[in-house]
Motif scaffolding. Sequence first.
Motif, PDB file in Angstrom:
ATOM      1  N   ARG A 177       0.724  -1.388   0.321  1.00 30.50           N
ATOM      2  CA  ARG A 177      -0.295  -0.537   0.271  1.00 30.50           C
ATOM      3  C   ARG A 177       0.658   1.719   0.429  1.00 30.50           C
ATOM      4  O   ARG A 177       0.859   2.267  -0.166  1.00 30.50           O
ATOM      5  CB  ARG A 177      -1.049   0.062   1.493  1.00 30.50           C
ATOM      6  N   ALA A 178       2.490   1.014   0.892  1.00 34.11           N
ATOM      7  CA  ALA A 178       2.574   2.105   0.883  1.00 34.11           C
ATOM      8  C   ALA A 178       3.183   2.558  -0.600  1.00 34.11           C
ATOM      9  O   ALA A 178       3.858   4.120  -1.560  1.00 34.11           O
ATOM     10  CB  ALA A 178       3.569   2.167   1.747  1.00 34.11           C
ATOM     11  N   ALA A 179       3.590   1.861  -0.702  1.00 32.23           N
ATOM     12  CA  ALA A 179       4.542   1.385  -2.716  1.00 32.23           C
ATOM     13  C   ALA A 179       3.781   1.867  -3.590  1.00 32.23           C
ATOM     14  O   ALA A 179       3.795   2.553  -4.350  1.00 32.23           O
ATOM     15  CB  ALA A 179       5.523   0.352  -2.404  1.00 32.23           C
ATOM     16  N   GLY A 180       2.509   1.682  -3.371  1.00 31.61           N
ATOM     17  CA  GLY A 180       1.614   1.712  -4.952  1.00 31.61           C
ATOM     18  C   GLY A 180       1.665   0.568  -5.632  1.00 31.61           C
ATOM     19  O   GLY A 180       1.301   0.648  -7.155  1.00 31.61           O
ATOM     20  N   LYS A 181       2.449  -0.616  -4.983  1.00 33.45           N
ATOM     21  CA  LYS A 181       3.125  -1.742  -6.281  1.00 33.45           C
ATOM     22  C   LYS A 181       2.823  -2.970  -6.273  1.00 33.45           C
ATOM     23  O   LYS A 181       3.054  -3.285  -4.476  1.00 33.45           O
ATOM     24  CB  LYS A 181       4.026  -0.885  -7.077  1.00 33.45           C
TER      25      LYS A 181
END
Length: 472
Positions: A449-453
């Motif tokens: 979620r933090a990385a978006g990937k």
Amino acid sequence: MRRVGAAGAVVMVLVSAGCTGDGDPAPAPSVSVAPPSFAPGAGGAGDPYFPTYGNGGYDVGGYDLKLTYAPASGRLAGTATITATATQDLSAFNLDLAHLVASKVTVDGQAATSTADGDELVVTPAAGIVKGRAFTVVVDYGGKPQALDNETLGVGGWLRTEDGAFALGQPESASTWFPVNDHPSDKATFALSMTVPDGLEVLSNGVPGERVTDAGKTTWRWAESKPLASYLAFVAIGQYRVRTGTHDGKPMIIAVPDSLPADGPAAKSLERTGEVQDFLVTQFGPYPFDSSGGVVLDDDRVSYALETQSRPVYGSTFFIGPPNVTVVAHELAHQWYGDSVALARWQDIWLNEGFATYAEWLWQEHEGDRTAQQSFDRVYSGFNWSVPTGDPGPQRLFGDAVYQRGAMTVHALRRTIGDPAFFALLKSWPAEHRDGNVRTEDFVAAAERAAGKDLGDFFEAWLFGTEKPPLP
């Protein structure tokens, strides 16, 4: 870690459901209420590494211990009051209690039957306890506590000393001095009242309470209001120089044995506890507990430091040379990573030790020593990758795969998702899971979620692969 059946009848409930055309009541529907299905709680929490650790069938809310210890005889005695909630219909349940004898057990004020089965206390209440019901267990017990000798992980628990005793250890220790559900998945609040001969100090978790001296004995009180995993409870009894103060408006208690120099490396290292804590707040977010500090043990049997909640305990061997503040950074980092956010199973211990080791790297960089990247490079170049960090096996819980490879995984994640997302994650993770229990898959989801990937391939290589992963 290691039955009263109850029969019930189907209850037919008749309700008025209106009238028929001639004014007679319409037939009422019947509602079946199944009787409770009472059964004993499991004799273990089901941990994949240690299946018999802890117990099933209930969730503890709090422990309240009122104990007396006599150093001359080595005898411990008192009462444990345990509040809990049934997670199934219980006919009986187990508490972990090693080498001590229960003389009386009550459940909700009614006498209960108790039987010792190895290091388990099997409690059968007078009546079954239905799922979801809160209940209170009171255990009067005593004896001469002894440590537990784990074949692969060493000695943990109660150890007697010349002037007192102490109890701590990982992965198990609490059951050597009080009845407990001894697995980190069942966190609970903790209160201790310990009476000892006057002239001895008693250190434990949480906020100190009123101290009372009477007839040559002193009663010390401590209370940890935030849920703690059982192995994070500790007590130290002996002769200590205790420095009591406040930091950021909260009690800070630091204790060093009288046997160590007042201005020696142990004292000088712990003097910087507040400074290290303030730095970690900038990395991990608000400090999660109501007190802080540290305790040093001068005993050759303790060659480790442990993140006992709110007040880490350090073996004096860490402070033989110059002051060692790095170990203070490690144990204080655990207050976020390992204590406030605790394990659901021992397999995922890298979530504790990998982040605490990385906190050492961050602290060293903050101090102007080598950078976190330089620390990573030193370990990465010659590391043995054969043991997977995310599943090291019970024999390697405290090995390099968990600590050093765990820290490398954290740094590699930083390089993969970038500093803004990484440092935001360092704060959001303990905030979102404060006072809870987690697994590796929970952290992977949070990182994605933090990385978006998707980061599946990354974590597969760094946590579970057995070959050197490429630099991100």
